[in-house]
Design an enzyme around this catalytic site. Structure first.
Site, PDB file in Angstrom:
ATOM      1  N   SER A 120       0.827  -1.204   0.000  1.00  0.00           N
ATOM      2  CA  SER A 120       0.000   0.000   0.000  1.00  0.00           C
ATOM      3  C   SER A 120       0.866   1.260   0.000  1.00  0.00           C
ATOM      4  O   SER A 120       0.344   2.352  -0.139  1.00  0.00           O
ATOM      5  CB  SER A 120      -0.947   0.001   1.196  1.00  0.00           C
ATOM      6  OG  SER A 120      -0.303  -0.458   2.339  1.00  0.00           O
ATOM      7  N   HIS A 141      -2.358  -2.922  -6.464  1.00  0.00           N
ATOM      8  CA  HIS A 141      -2.848  -2.546  -5.140  1.00  0.00           C
ATOM      9  C   HIS A 141      -4.366  -2.688  -5.082  1.00  0.00           C
ATOM     10  O   HIS A 141      -5.100  -1.916  -5.685  1.00  0.00           O
ATOM     11  CB  HIS A 141      -2.414  -1.095  -4.842  1.00  0.00           C
ATOM     12  CG  HIS A 141      -2.752  -0.636  -3.470  1.00  0.00           C
ATOM     13  ND1 HIS A 141      -2.902   0.680  -3.144  1.00  0.00           N
ATOM     14  CD2 HIS A 141      -2.966  -1.323  -2.314  1.00  0.00           C
ATOM     15  CE1 HIS A 141      -3.197   0.787  -1.867  1.00  0.00           C
ATOM     16  NE2 HIS A 141      -3.246  -0.409  -1.340  1.00  0.00           N
ATOM     17  N   GLU A 153      -5.220  -0.135  -8.035  1.00  0.00           N
ATOM     18  CA  GLU A 153      -4.223   0.882  -8.401  1.00  0.00           C
ATOM     19  C   GLU A 153      -3.057   0.119  -9.032  1.00  0.00           C
ATOM     20  O   GLU A 153      -2.453  -0.740  -8.374  1.00  0.00           O
ATOM     21  CB  GLU A 153      -3.744   1.584  -7.114  1.00  0.00           C
ATOM     22  CG  GLU A 153      -3.775   3.065  -7.126  1.00  0.00           C
ATOM     23  CD  GLU A 153      -3.286   3.664  -5.791  1.00  0.00           C
ATOM     24  OE1 GLU A 153      -2.940   2.947  -4.840  1.00  0.00           O
ATOM     25  OE2 GLU A 153      -3.255   4.891  -5.735  1.00  0.00           O
TER      26      GLU A 153
HETATM   27  N1  CAA Z   1     -16.686 -10.662   0.578  1.00  0.00           N
HETATM   28  C1  CAA Z   1     -17.738 -10.632  -0.253  1.00  0.00           C
HETATM   29  N2  CAA Z   1     -18.743  -9.712  -0.150  1.00  0.00           N
HETATM   30  C2  CAA Z   1     -18.683  -8.828   0.871  1.00  0.00           C
HETATM   31  C3  CAA Z   1     -17.613  -8.808   1.779  1.00  0.00           C
HETATM   32  C4  CAA Z   1     -16.578  -9.769   1.599  1.00  0.00           C
HETATM   33  N3  CAA Z   1     -15.508  -9.811   2.416  1.00  0.00           N
HETATM   34  N4  CAA Z   1     -17.821  -7.795   2.675  1.00  0.00           N
HETATM   35  C5  CAA Z   1     -18.972  -7.202   2.315  1.00  0.00           C
HETATM   36  N5  CAA Z   1     -19.496  -7.815   1.230  1.00  0.00           N
HETATM   37  C6  CAA Z   1     -20.702  -7.430   0.474  1.00  0.00           C
HETATM   38  C7  CAA Z   1     -21.978  -7.702   1.242  1.00  0.00           C
HETATM   39  O1  CAA Z   1     -22.427  -9.019   0.992  1.00  0.00           O
HETATM   40  C8  CAA Z   1     -22.914  -6.669   0.673  1.00  0.00           C
HETATM   41  O2  CAA Z   1     -23.429  -7.104  -0.585  1.00  0.00           O
HETATM   42  P1  CAA Z   1     -24.828  -6.487  -1.175  1.00  0.00           P
HETATM   43  O3  CAA Z   1     -24.534  -5.066  -1.556  1.00  0.00           O
HETATM   44  O4  CAA Z   1     -25.120  -7.337  -2.354  1.00  0.00           O
HETATM   45  O5  CAA Z   1     -25.812  -6.608  -0.075  1.00  0.00           O
HETATM   46  C9  CAA Z   1     -22.005  -5.479   0.408  1.00  0.00           C
HETATM   47  O6  CAA Z   1     -20.679  -5.998   0.337  1.00  0.00           O
HETATM   48  C10 CAA Z   1     -22.096  -4.475   1.524  1.00  0.00           C
HETATM   49  O7  CAA Z   1     -21.803  -5.147   2.753  1.00  0.00           O
HETATM   50  P2  CAA Z   1     -22.707  -5.032   4.062  1.00  0.00           P
HETATM   51  O8  CAA Z   1     -24.144  -4.836   3.690  1.00  0.00           O
HETATM   52  O9  CAA Z   1     -22.374  -6.180   4.946  1.00  0.00           O
HETATM   53  O10 CAA Z   1     -22.138  -3.792   4.832  1.00  0.00           O
HETATM   54  P3  CAA Z   1     -21.982  -2.291   4.371  1.00  0.00           P
HETATM   55  O11 CAA Z   1     -23.090  -1.830   3.489  1.00  0.00           O
HETATM   56  O12 CAA Z   1     -21.724  -1.581   5.647  1.00  0.00           O
HETATM   57  O13 CAA Z   1     -20.638  -2.276   3.487  1.00  0.00           O
HETATM   58  C11 CAA Z   1     -18.320  -2.142   3.176  1.00  0.00           C
HETATM   59  C12 CAA Z   1     -19.431  -2.779   3.979  1.00  0.00           C
HETATM   60  C13 CAA Z   1     -18.344  -2.650   1.732  1.00  0.00           C
HETATM   61  C14 CAA Z   1     -17.005  -2.587   3.840  1.00  0.00           C
HETATM   62  C15 CAA Z   1     -18.511  -0.567   3.197  1.00  0.00           C
HETATM   63  O14 CAA Z   1     -18.635  -0.123   4.512  1.00  0.00           O
HETATM   64  C16 CAA Z   1     -17.377   0.173   2.547  1.00  0.00           C
HETATM   65  O15 CAA Z   1     -17.313   0.313   1.338  1.00  0.00           O
HETATM   66  N6  CAA Z   1     -16.458   0.696   3.384  1.00  0.00           N
HETATM   67  C17 CAA Z   1     -15.264   1.392   2.913  1.00  0.00           C
HETATM   68  C18 CAA Z   1     -14.218   0.366   2.573  1.00  0.00           C
HETATM   69  C19 CAA Z   1     -12.954   1.016   2.121  1.00  0.00           C
HETATM   70  O16 CAA Z   1     -12.769   2.211   2.056  1.00  0.00           O
HETATM   71  N7  CAA Z   1     -11.980   0.155   1.777  1.00  0.00           N
HETATM   72  C20 CAA Z   1     -10.682   0.582   1.382  1.00  0.00           C
HETATM   73  C21 CAA Z   1      -9.774   0.551   2.560  1.00  0.00           C
HETATM   74  S1  CAA Z   1      -8.139   1.066   2.128  1.00  0.00           S
HETATM   75  C22 CAA Z   1      -7.401  -0.336   1.564  1.00  0.00           C
HETATM   76  O17 CAA Z   1      -7.934  -1.414   1.565  1.00  0.00           O
HETATM   77  C23 CAA Z   1      -6.044  -0.230   1.005  1.00  0.00           C
HETATM   78  C24 CAA Z   1      -4.983   0.389   1.758  1.00  0.00           C
HETATM   79  O18 CAA Z   1      -3.927   0.534   1.163  1.00  0.00           O
HETATM   80  C25 CAA Z   1      -5.025   0.785   3.151  1.00  0.00           C
END
Ligand code: CAA
Length: 284
Positions: A120, A141, A153
């Site tokens: 990252s 990424h 990315e």
């Molecule tokens: N595998 C498969 N599907 C998943 C999953 C997983 N691990 N986690 C969530 N889902 C799916 C759910 O089944 C759900 O599907 P539907 O839309 O069909 O219902 C959908 O994703 C949304 O999940 P939830 O309803 O359980 O929960 P939510 O609406 O609160 O969403 C989230 C959860 C997707 C994590 C959302 O909160 C989100 O987008 N958060 C921001 C995440 C983010 O910013 N990530 C980047 C982090 S930075 C990084 O990773 C890199 C770095 O370098 C630091």
């Protein structure tokens, strides 16, 4: 060059997600871990996430079974990379650990294979310099949760050639992801923009401007973020956030990237977020 088989090194949060999406898109995966218990944990997480997708009718039960069948576990890096076109390293965010992995994969992977890192923030140019094929090294990424987040990315090091970039971009598209080209620079684009926001949110808490809940509410309701910055910091891991801020601070020598003292204290106290059960919030 077409990517027909991949090796993923590391079955943690990112590694198991990356193995999941390749296998689900019919690309066989060699999943490499250091111990059988870590590999078992990665496979059970993948199965749990596939079950969730079956329940939501995004994939069928048969697709779940064929995805799991497409993943073969290896406990030896050299064995696991010897017949693949693309290696994706997803080991902890530590240069020395990544260095030892890149040395091994450079020796054992076929000459045509692309060596990618899911880092990252660590420099792709620096990782590439460890190998005898810097033109075939690239950043791939992914974002957590990998099965859900669309972005990859694609980070070009100083010597990455066009063929490597194009094959990596095509591989990301096969996964139905959106590859975005970025040049090697501390934090790339994602973390150069995200981490100062998270850091500033932590300063707000540390200075008593607002509680974590209230900071997150402001960003969710006012800026339509799916998670507030402090919930997101817990989700990413506070140690990872601190490491990335240090890379930005060291890389640019600009005080705007100095880590918030509260972040440093929380990491020192072992409060790392979801993975330790406590961060800005408590988790079961
Ligand atoms: N595998 C498969 N599907 C998943 C999953 C997983 N691990 N986690 C969530 N889902 C799916 C759910 O089944 C759900 O599907 P539907 O839309 O069909 O219902 C959908 O994703 C949304 O999940 P939830 O309803 O359980 O929960 P939510 O609406 O609160 O969403 C989230 C959860 C997707 C994590 C959302 O909160 C989100 O987008 N958060 C921001 C995440 C983010 O910013 N990530 C980047 C982090 S930075 C990084 O990773 C890199 C770095 O370098 C630091």
């Amino acid at each position: 060059m077409e990517v027909k088989k991949v090796a993923v090194i590391g079955g943690g949060t990112m590694g198991n997600g990356i193995a999941h999406v390749f296998a689900m898109n019919s690309i066989p995966v060699n999943l490499i871990e250091t111990k059988q218990e870590f590999a078992d944990r990665a496979l059970s997480t993948i199965e749990k996430n596939l079950n969730r997708m079956v329940k939501k009718e995004k994939i069928t039960d048969g697709e779940k079974v064929s995805t799991l069948d497409s993943i073969e576990v290896f406990l030896d890096v050299e064995e696991g990379v010897k017949d693949v076109d693309l290696v994706i390293e997803a080991v902890p965010e530590n240069y020395d650990i990544k260095k030892s992995v890149f040395e091994k994969i450079d020796k054992a992977a076929p000459g045509h294979a692309i060596l990618a890192s899911n880092t990252s923030s660590i420099s792709i140019t620096k990782l590439a310099a460890i190998t005898s094929r810097p033109e075939k090294c690239i950043g791939m990424h992914f974002f957590n949760p990998v099965p859900v987040m669309k972005l990859v990315e694609v980070v070009r090091g100083l010597e990455t050639d066009d063929e490597t970039y194009e094959a990596t971009e095509a591989a990301a598209k096969l996964l139905a992801k959106v590859p975005v080209p970025v040049n090697d620079s501390p934090g790339f684009v994602s973390n150069r923009v995200l981490m100062p926001m998270i850091n500033e949110a932590i300063f707000c808490v540390g200075e008593g401007v607002a509680t974590p809940e209230h900071v997150d509410e402001v960003m969710k309701l006012g800026m339509a973020h799916p998670m507030g910055p402090l919930r997101l910091a817990d989700f990413i891991g506070l140690d990872v956030c601190l490491d990335i801020l240090k890379v930005l601070y060291d890389g640019f020598k600009d005080p705007k990237y100095r880590p918030a003292p509260l972040l440093v204290q929380m990491v020192d106290a072992g409060k790392l977020g979801n993975k330790t059960g406590e961060g800005f919030y408590s988790y079961d």
